[in-house]
Scaffold this motif. Structure first.
Motif, PDB file in Angstrom:
ATOM      1  N   GLU A  33       0.879  -1.368  -0.014  1.00 48.21           N
ATOM      2  CA  GLU A  33      -0.009  -0.179   0.020  1.00 48.21           C
ATOM      3  C   GLU A  33       0.687   1.215   0.098  1.00 48.21           C
ATOM      4  O   GLU A  33       0.577   2.375  -0.830  1.00 48.21           O
ATOM      5  CB  GLU A  33      -1.033  -0.101   1.221  1.00 48.21           C
ATOM      6  N   LEU A  34       2.127   1.203   0.728  1.00 50.30           N
ATOM      7  CA  LEU A  34       2.796   2.170   0.642  1.00 50.30           C
ATOM      8  C   LEU A  34       3.541   2.639  -0.765  1.00 50.30           C
ATOM      9  O   LEU A  34       3.643   3.676  -1.090  1.00 50.30           O
ATOM     10  CB  LEU A  34       3.992   2.065   1.792  1.00 50.30           C
ATOM     11  N   CYS A  35       3.929   1.374  -1.418  1.00 46.42           N
ATOM     12  CA  CYS A  35       4.510   1.605  -2.751  1.00 46.42           C
ATOM     13  C   CYS A  35       3.441   2.306  -3.712  1.00 46.42           C
ATOM     14  O   CYS A  35       3.601   3.128  -4.293  1.00 46.42           O
ATOM     15  CB  CYS A  35       4.891   0.386  -3.482  1.00 46.42           C
ATOM     16  N   GLU A  36       1.980   1.837  -3.459  1.00 46.39           N
ATOM     17  CA  GLU A  36       0.887   2.412  -4.334  1.00 46.39           C
ATOM     18  C   GLU A  36       0.625   4.047  -3.892  1.00 46.39           C
ATOM     19  O   GLU A  36       0.561   4.772  -4.723  1.00 46.39           O
ATOM     20  CB  GLU A  36      -0.382   1.678  -3.963  1.00 46.39           C
ATOM     21  N   GLN A  37       0.843   4.182  -2.875  1.00 46.11           N
ATOM     22  CA  GLN A  37       0.700   5.607  -2.329  1.00 46.11           C
ATOM     23  C   GLN A  37       1.431   6.478  -2.820  1.00 46.11           C
ATOM     24  O   GLN A  37       1.381   7.651  -3.280  1.00 46.11           O
ATOM     25  CB  GLN A  37       0.675   5.662  -0.570  1.00 46.11           C
ATOM     26  N   TYR A  38       2.926   6.252  -2.859  1.00 45.71           N
ATOM     27  CA  TYR A  38       4.041   6.913  -3.434  1.00 45.71           C
ATOM     28  C   TYR A  38       4.366   6.429  -4.591  1.00 45.71           C
ATOM     29  O   TYR A  38       5.184   7.418  -5.311  1.00 45.71           O
ATOM     30  CB  TYR A  38       5.306   6.827  -2.373  1.00 45.71           C
ATOM     31  N   GLN A  39       3.641   5.741  -5.565  1.00 45.69           N
ATOM     32  CA  GLN A  39       4.024   5.254  -6.647  1.00 45.69           C
ATOM     33  C   GLN A  39       5.464   4.942  -7.013  1.00 45.69           C
ATOM     34  O   GLN A  39       6.121   5.287  -7.917  1.00 45.69           O
ATOM     35  CB  GLN A  39       3.564   6.309  -7.703  1.00 45.69           C
ATOM     36  N   ILE A  40       5.812   3.858  -6.009  1.00 44.33           N
ATOM     37  CA  ILE A  40       7.387   3.559  -6.029  1.00 44.33           C
ATOM     38  C   ILE A  40       7.256   2.266  -6.511  1.00 44.33           C
ATOM     39  O   ILE A  40       7.026   1.031  -5.912  1.00 44.33           O
ATOM     40  CB  ILE A  40       7.672   3.578  -4.579  1.00 44.33           C
ATOM     41  N   GLU A  46      -1.802  -6.407  -9.784  1.00 41.36           N
ATOM     42  CA  GLU A  46      -3.000  -5.394 -10.322  1.00 41.36           C
ATOM     43  C   GLU A  46      -2.756  -4.288  -9.909  1.00 41.36           C
ATOM     44  O   GLU A  46      -3.549  -3.294 -10.149  1.00 41.36           O
ATOM     45  CB  GLU A  46      -4.048  -5.982  -9.542  1.00 41.36           C
ATOM     46  N   SER A  47      -1.606  -3.732  -9.162  1.00 40.47           N
ATOM     47  CA  SER A  47      -1.222  -2.499  -8.666  1.00 40.47           C
ATOM     48  C   SER A  47      -1.343  -1.395  -9.862  1.00 40.47           C
ATOM     49  O   SER A  47      -0.926  -1.875 -11.040  1.00 40.47           O
ATOM     50  CB  SER A  47      -0.024  -2.621  -7.880  1.00 40.47           C
ATOM     51  N   THR A  48      -1.580  -0.001  -9.553  1.00 40.01           N
ATOM     52  CA  THR A  48      -1.327   0.854 -10.668  1.00 40.01           C
ATOM     53  C   THR A  48       0.243   1.029 -10.906  1.00 40.01           C
ATOM     54  O   THR A  48       0.482   1.817 -11.574  1.00 40.01           O
ATOM     55  CB  THR A  48      -1.830   1.994 -10.003  1.00 40.01           C
ATOM     56  N   VAL A  49       1.058   0.458  -9.930  1.00 38.49           N
ATOM     57  CA  VAL A  49       2.393   0.674  -9.930  1.00 38.49           C
ATOM     58  C   VAL A  49       2.927  -0.147 -10.988  1.00 38.49           C
ATOM     59  O   VAL A  49       2.770  -1.506 -10.652  1.00 38.49           O
ATOM     60  CB  VAL A  49       2.975   0.910  -8.363  1.00 38.49           C
ATOM     61  N   ASP A  50       4.021  -0.096 -11.767  1.00 43.85           N
ATOM     62  CA  ASP A  50       4.813  -1.321 -12.516  1.00 43.85           C
ATOM     63  C   ASP A  50       5.842  -1.751 -11.974  1.00 43.85           C
ATOM     64  O   ASP A  50       6.808  -1.791 -11.985  1.00 43.85           O
ATOM     65  CB  ASP A  50       5.199  -0.392 -13.746  1.00 43.85           C
ATOM     66  N   HIS A  51       5.427  -2.961 -10.856  1.00 43.37           N
ATOM     67  CA  HIS A  51       6.162  -3.498 -10.322  1.00 43.37           C
ATOM     68  C   HIS A  51       7.084  -4.624 -11.021  1.00 43.37           C
ATOM     69  O   HIS A  51       6.590  -4.903 -12.186  1.00 43.37           O
ATOM     70  CB  HIS A  51       5.552  -4.248  -8.889  1.00 43.37           C
ATOM     71  N   ASP A  52       8.248  -5.183 -10.508  1.00 48.92           N
ATOM     72  CA  ASP A  52       8.927  -6.040 -10.977  1.00 48.92           C
ATOM     73  C   ASP A  52       8.768  -7.354 -10.154  1.00 48.92           C
ATOM     74  O   ASP A  52       9.299  -7.502  -8.974  1.00 48.92           O
ATOM     75  CB  ASP A  52      10.454  -5.890 -11.126  1.00 48.92           C
TER      76      ASP A  52
END
Length: 312
Positions: free
Chosen positions: A39-46, A100-106
């Motif tokens: 959720e923190l990654c999502e909040q800051y788009q990290i 499914e996050s809006t962040v493009d994780h690896d």
């Protein structure tokens, strides 16, 4: 402009199943820590490299894995009186949320069952099973991982990774070892000045991209942290900020890493949130960029191909 990389060893209970004394508080909080960090990654788009233990990607299993070439007893913790609960053996939606996050994780790998690759019992056959089965579990979910983190950063059998199409791994970071280790860690945390470790990813002799670690975000804990932080502030946070600044000023990489299950207390959460707040501000100033391991690997390979030289 430099680069910041964040990698997370996503293992739930698998990171501790071979230990006699297990950190019960971290195990009890493992899923909550994972969710909070996501959720923190999502909040800051990290964007983050999530190195996931392959077994977590399975929907179910018999708890025995008799066809796996690990030594007898390796999977005993999946059943019997000391069995891990399902909540620590399977992701059950946690990885889906990252995908499914809006962040493009690896989404990378952390072996199939957290086998230590440098252990004498880890033969090439075992290493191949750990990588191959983890890949099978990932591909069954439509994932195609190319990043890898060795359990406990114990690096070996790199040629096995290359044979399965893995592109990059996290190399070992700096550490304080030997006699006087505790005193020297205290000195670094209080009065001594330790330069941030800016690293240069490179193509190694196995054809993999080594993205070395710079800082473990939970490297100064316990009683020492409780003693030092009220007087000198959080030394890890201070080092992380200096590393981000150093990356902003140089053409290199500052690579931070953690386990989501490290985040147990409000103090732990605040440290990571402060790191993200600072990283986001420096990124918005166009001073630094945030990349995942697979992105750094692609850039490193392109540079290597262009020059034909792999930096040491």
């Amino acid at each position: 402009m430099g680069t910041v990389v964040i990698s997370a060893d996503a293992e739930l209970g698998w990171g501790f199943h071979d230990l006699r004394d297990r950190p019960e508080e971290r195990l009890a909080n493992a899923r909550d820590g994972w969710r909070w960090f996501a959720e923190l990654c999502e909040q800051y788009q990290i964007p983050t490299t999530w190195a996931v233990v392959g077994h977590l990607l399975c929907d179910d299993c018999d708890g025995r894995h008799t066809d796996h070439p690990t030594p007898d007893g390796w999977f005993d913790h999946e059943r019997g009186p000391d069995a891990m609960p399902r909540s620590l053996r399977f992701a059950d939606g946690l990885v889906d949320d990252i995908v499914e996050s809006t962040v493009d994780h690896d989404i990378g790998l952390h072996t199939f069952s957290h086998v230590l690759f440098d252990d004498p019992t880890t033969t090439r056959e075992v290493a191949r099973a750990e990588v191959g089965r983890a890949l099978d579990a990932a591909r069954a979910r439509g994932l195609d991982p190319t990043s890898f983190v060795f359990p406990r950063n114990r690096i070996d059998h790199r040629e096995v990774l290359a044979s399965y199409g893995i592109e990059s791994y996290r190399g070992t970071g700096p550490g304080i070892r030997g006699p006087g280790r505790t005193l020297r860690k205290l000195a670094v945390a209080t009065v001594a000045r330790s330069d941030p470790r800016i690293v240069t990813p490179y193509v190694d002799d196995a054809g993999l991209v080594n993205v070395p670690a710079s800082l473990f975000l939970f490297s100064f804990e316990g009683a020492a942290r409780a003693t030092v932080a009220p007087v000198f502030g959080d030394p890890v946070l201070r080092h992380a900020k200096r590393g981000i600044d150093a990356a902003a000023a140089a053409d290199g990489v500052f690579h931070m890493w953690l386990h989501p299950n490290n985040i147990v207390t409000d103090r732990d959460a605040r440290r990571i949130e402060c790191v993200f707040e600072y990283l986001d501000r420096r990124r918005n100033e166009s001073a630094v960029r945030v990349r995942t391991m697979d992105e750094v690997a692609a850039e490193t390979r392109a540079e290597h191909k262009a020059t034909g030289i792999s930096p040491d």
